[in-house]
Design a protein around this motif. Structure first.
Motif, PDB file in Angstrom:
ATOM      1  N   ILE A   5       0.857  -1.192   0.000  1.00 55.48           N
ATOM      2  CA  ILE A   5       0.000   0.000   0.000  1.00 55.48           C
ATOM      3  C   ILE A   5       0.886   1.232   0.000  1.00 55.48           C
ATOM      4  O   ILE A   5       1.766   1.380   0.848  1.00 55.48           O
ATOM      5  CB  ILE A   5      -0.910   0.053   1.255  1.00 55.48           C
ATOM      6  CG1 ILE A   5      -1.665  -1.262   1.455  1.00 55.48           C
ATOM      7  CG2 ILE A   5      -1.864   1.236   1.162  1.00 55.48           C
ATOM      8  CD1 ILE A   5      -2.681  -1.576   0.393  1.00 55.48           C
ATOM      9  N   SER A   6       0.680   2.115  -0.973  1.00 55.28           N
ATOM     10  CA  SER A   6       1.475   3.345  -1.037  1.00 55.28           C
ATOM     11  C   SER A   6       0.565   4.566  -1.036  1.00 55.28           C
ATOM     12  O   SER A   6      -0.631   4.472  -1.358  1.00 55.28           O
ATOM     13  CB  SER A   6       2.367   3.352  -2.278  1.00 55.28           C
ATOM     14  OG  SER A   6       1.575   3.388  -3.463  1.00 55.28           O
ATOM     15  N   TYR A   7       1.149   5.699  -0.701  1.00 55.41           N
ATOM     16  CA  TYR A   7       0.406   6.957  -0.586  1.00 55.41           C
ATOM     17  C   TYR A   7       1.229   8.058  -1.232  1.00 55.41           C
ATOM     18  O   TYR A   7       2.427   8.197  -0.964  1.00 55.41           O
ATOM     19  CB  TYR A   7       0.176   7.274   0.888  1.00 55.41           C
ATOM     20  CG  TYR A   7      -0.603   8.555   1.174  1.00 55.41           C
ATOM     21  CD1 TYR A   7      -1.948   8.506   1.500  1.00 55.41           C
ATOM     22  CD2 TYR A   7       0.014   9.804   1.143  1.00 55.41           C
ATOM     23  CE1 TYR A   7      -2.667   9.667   1.783  1.00 55.41           C
ATOM     24  CE2 TYR A   7      -0.686  10.971   1.417  1.00 55.41           C
ATOM     25  CZ  TYR A   7      -2.032  10.892   1.735  1.00 55.41           C
ATOM     26  OH  TYR A   7      -2.734  12.048   2.013  1.00 55.41           O
ATOM     27  N   GLU A   8       0.593   8.846  -2.076  1.00 51.81           N
ATOM     28  CA  GLU A   8       1.247  10.029  -2.615  1.00 51.81           C
ATOM     29  C   GLU A   8       0.193  11.120  -2.816  1.00 51.81           C
ATOM     30  O   GLU A   8      -0.981  10.830  -3.054  1.00 51.81           O
ATOM     31  CB  GLU A   8       1.977   9.729  -3.920  1.00 51.81           C
ATOM     32  CG  GLU A   8       1.080   9.293  -5.056  1.00 51.81           C
ATOM     33  CD  GLU A   8       1.860   9.036  -6.338  1.00 51.81           C
ATOM     34  OE1 GLU A   8       2.521   9.967  -6.835  1.00 51.81           O
ATOM     35  OE2 GLU A   8       1.802   7.893  -6.833  1.00 51.81           O
ATOM     36  N   ARG A  17      -2.418   3.456  -3.537  1.00 50.04           N
ATOM     37  CA  ARG A  17      -2.265   2.347  -4.487  1.00 50.04           C
ATOM     38  C   ARG A  17      -2.126   1.026  -3.742  1.00 50.04           C
ATOM     39  O   ARG A  17      -1.412   0.941  -2.745  1.00 50.04           O
ATOM     40  CB  ARG A  17      -1.036   2.542  -5.365  1.00 50.04           C
ATOM     41  CG  ARG A  17      -1.049   3.807  -6.193  1.00 50.04           C
ATOM     42  CD  ARG A  17       0.197   3.895  -7.080  1.00 50.04           C
ATOM     43  NE  ARG A  17       0.331   5.201  -7.669  1.00 50.04           N
ATOM     44  CZ  ARG A  17      -0.294   5.607  -8.763  1.00 50.04           C
ATOM     45  NH1 ARG A  17      -1.099   4.751  -9.385  1.00 50.04           N
ATOM     46  NH2 ARG A  17      -0.129   6.814  -9.242  1.00 50.04           N
ATOM     47  N   MET A  18      -2.800   0.017  -4.271  1.00 51.01           N
ATOM     48  CA  MET A  18      -2.655  -1.353  -3.773  1.00 51.01           C
ATOM     49  C   MET A  18      -1.914  -2.162  -4.832  1.00 51.01           C
ATOM     50  O   MET A  18      -2.375  -2.250  -5.973  1.00 51.01           O
ATOM     51  CB  MET A  18      -4.031  -1.986  -3.537  1.00 51.01           C
ATOM     52  CG  MET A  18      -4.969  -1.202  -2.645  1.00 51.01           C
ATOM     53  SD  MET A  18      -6.588  -2.035  -2.494  1.00 51.01           S
ATOM     54  CE  MET A  18      -7.214  -1.841  -4.181  1.00 51.01           C
ATOM     55  N   GLU A  36      -4.439   2.711   7.591  1.00 55.43           N
ATOM     56  CA  GLU A  36      -3.405   3.722   7.845  1.00 55.43           C
ATOM     57  C   GLU A  36      -3.381   4.762   6.739  1.00 55.43           C
ATOM     58  O   GLU A  36      -3.266   5.973   6.995  1.00 55.43           O
ATOM     59  CB  GLU A  36      -2.055   3.037   7.967  1.00 55.43           C
ATOM     60  CG  GLU A  36      -0.912   3.983   8.306  1.00 55.43           C
ATOM     61  CD  GLU A  36       0.426   3.282   8.439  1.00 55.43           C
ATOM     62  OE1 GLU A  36       1.456   3.995   8.498  1.00 55.43           O
ATOM     63  OE2 GLU A  36       0.455   2.036   8.483  1.00 55.43           O
ATOM     64  N   ALA A  37      -3.485   4.300   5.490  1.00 55.69           N
ATOM     65  CA  ALA A  37      -3.436   5.230   4.362  1.00 55.69           C
ATOM     66  C   ALA A  37      -4.624   6.181   4.377  1.00 55.69           C
ATOM     67  O   ALA A  37      -4.477   7.392   4.128  1.00 55.69           O
ATOM     68  CB  ALA A  37      -3.398   4.449   3.055  1.00 55.69           C
ATOM     69  N   VAL A  51      -8.010   9.020  -4.579  1.00 54.17           N
ATOM     70  CA  VAL A  51      -8.142   7.987  -5.612  1.00 54.17           C
ATOM     71  C   VAL A  51      -7.566   6.703  -5.038  1.00 54.17           C
ATOM     72  O   VAL A  51      -6.429   6.679  -4.568  1.00 54.17           O
ATOM     73  CB  VAL A  51      -7.398   8.366  -6.910  1.00 54.17           C
ATOM     74  CG1 VAL A  51      -7.299   7.163  -7.846  1.00 54.17           C
ATOM     75  CG2 VAL A  51      -8.109   9.520  -7.612  1.00 54.17           C
ATOM     76  N   LEU A  52      -8.365   5.638  -5.056  1.00 52.33           N
ATOM     77  CA  LEU A  52      -7.913   4.315  -4.621  1.00 52.33           C
ATOM     78  C   LEU A  52      -7.699   3.474  -5.863  1.00 52.33           C
ATOM     79  O   LEU A  52      -8.643   3.175  -6.596  1.00 52.33           O
ATOM     80  CB  LEU A  52      -8.955   3.659  -3.708  1.00 52.33           C
ATOM     81  CG  LEU A  52      -8.648   2.230  -3.254  1.00 52.33           C
ATOM     82  CD1 LEU A  52      -7.365   2.172  -2.444  1.00 52.33           C
ATOM     83  CD2 LEU A  52      -9.814   1.657  -2.453  1.00 52.33           C
ATOM     84  N   ALA A  53      -6.450   3.084  -6.109  1.00 47.55           N
ATOM     85  CA  ALA A  53      -6.085   2.404  -7.353  1.00 47.55           C
ATOM     86  C   ALA A  53      -5.548   1.007  -7.082  1.00 47.55           C
ATOM     87  O   ALA A  53      -4.850   0.770  -6.092  1.00 47.55           O
ATOM     88  CB  ALA A  53      -5.036   3.220  -8.107  1.00 47.55           C
TER      89      ALA A  53
END
Length: 232
Positions: A5-8, A17-18, A36-37, A51-53
């Motif tokens: 899982i990333s966050y920007e 992003r998953m 957390e994100a 946006v959840l990608a």
């Protein structure tokens, strides 16, 4: 936050992003990473929408089958955590756009359904609830989200008959709002998120909460008993 899982933050849009390199299964770690994100996105004053990608070809395959098959308690714990997160996402105070980048099955399609706008891509992908076909009853949290999001004429086939849909059919029944070419997905999701971010934040959050309050309250009131029944 987990490695999958990333966050920007891009142009006032939080992009979560998953990508676990496989099917984006919802494991305990993945659910915790999403929690957390989204906590970060909620606290980030510069993030006006989310946006959840997913990863190319795979939005999410739903709850991790290895965990689900490891024992009743592990299954209950995972679905409880996932269900609580879905309801948090459904009430999230900022606009959330799902970039549904491919297959979205079971918990994966529910993850998309809990977002405000669902944008899919054309192609040989499947979306829907397959629990009954897989030998499991559909939990209340799933059919309540389906009841809120789907065309009522297709609710029985989607939930009870385990119907899986290609993207265009998923748009027709209500699992998706829009279908675009894969190369256009992220740009379209960012565009829609940007448009929604222009709406007044306070009224948006309060209206979303009141609009979905009844569904969320019912799911949270029944989730423990429901999960105990279907997982054990």
């Amino acid at each position: 936050m987990t490695d999958s899982i990333s966050y920007e933050l891009t142009d006032s849009i939080a992009v979560i992003r998953m990508d676990d390199g496989k099917a984006n299964a919802l494991s305990p770690a993945a659910v915790a990473g999403l929690e957390e994100a989204f906590s970060r996105a909620e606290a980030d004053a510069d993030a006006k929408a989310v946006v959840l990608a997913g990863r190319p070809g795979k939005f999410s395959a739903g709850f991790d089958l290895k965990v689900m098959m490891s024992g009743p308690q592990a299954a209950r714990d995972l679905v409880m955590a996932g269900g609580e997160f879905f309801m948090r996402l459904y009430a999230f105070p900022k606009p959330v756009v799902a970039a549904v980048s491919g297959h979205a099955i079971a918990g994966g399609v529910l993850l998309a359904a809990a977002c405000d706008v669902r944008i899919g891509i054309s192609g040989d992908f499947k979306l829907g609830l397959n629990e009954v076909q897989a030998g499991m009853p559909v939990p209340i949290l799933a059919h309540q989200l389906a009841r809120d999001r789907l065309d009522p004429r297709h609710l029985t086939e989607a939930v009870l008959f385990s119907r899986l849909y290609d993207p265009e059919a998923a748009k027709k029944v209500g699992w998706l709002d829009l279908v675009v070419d894969g190369s256009d997905l992220e740009a379209e999701a960012m565009k829609v998120a940007g448009q929604l971010s222009q709406l007044p934040a306070g009224p948006y959050a309060r209206t979303k909460e009141s609009l979905r309050r009844q569904t969320i309250a019912y799911v949270l009131a029944t989730v423990e008993e429901d999960i105990a029944s279907f997982a054990g």
